[in-house]
Enzyme design. Sequence first.
Site: not given
Length: 257
Positions: A20, A22, A67-68, A94, A162, A166
């Site tokens: 879903r 992006i 699961d990454v 992503n 967060y 990133k």
Amino acid sequence: MFLEKFRMDGQVAVITGGGRGIGLACCEALAEAGAQVVIIDREQALAHSGQQALADLGYEADAHVLDVTDSGAVERAAVAIAEKYGRIDVLVANAGIARSGTAAEDTPDELWLNVNDVNYNGVFWCNRAFGRQMLKAGRGAIVNIGSMSGYIVNRPQMQTYYNASKAAVHHLTTSLAAEWADRGVRVNAVAPTYIESEMTKVVNIDPGVTDIWLRDTPMGRVGQPHEIASVVHFLACDASSLMTGTTVKADAGFTCW
């Protein structure tokens, strides 16, 4: 000559978090360019809904539940996909989560570890595993999804955990690009602004928050998933063949101010 560089016929593209938002928009963009798309998501329902969404548009896609944050499972998935298709040309890392609203001094270990485990560790596990397959072949393109939050401190929401995750993705991208540049594998990233998606709906609990976001954005609007997918497509295809180690800001001008 030039339009041909945007085609990806015969290439295999793996997109994490592709069910879903992006991720799904990236799946559509790369499928439209001719790539064989492999959707990876941590929930079976999401993976299959993404697969169905592409089928409704006339594109066939494979779907894997993964699961990454499980490095071993990521490695096994990369090997299995490479064996099935005989190649892996593109990885779009992503998969990520948005958590917000907790002051740094009140951030529990569990929150810090959860956000960084998905947003940073998960990206590295995928880069490492799928990158190994690309390095064996001497070719490949990786596109990581970072965030403008890796450059700025968002307001009014507090989200040090967060933002740090990133920023780490951006430097990871540069570091891997430097290591793999002479071995045929390019690594770039995209740093989006606020994108209209389920993720931002979760973050935006207070309706007044959006007003502040838009006030701080020169274009005065949030982005759409397809606008990020277009940048991802460019970085994944041969049109960007001279680019590696770059994080492209797709932020509606947010970081200009």
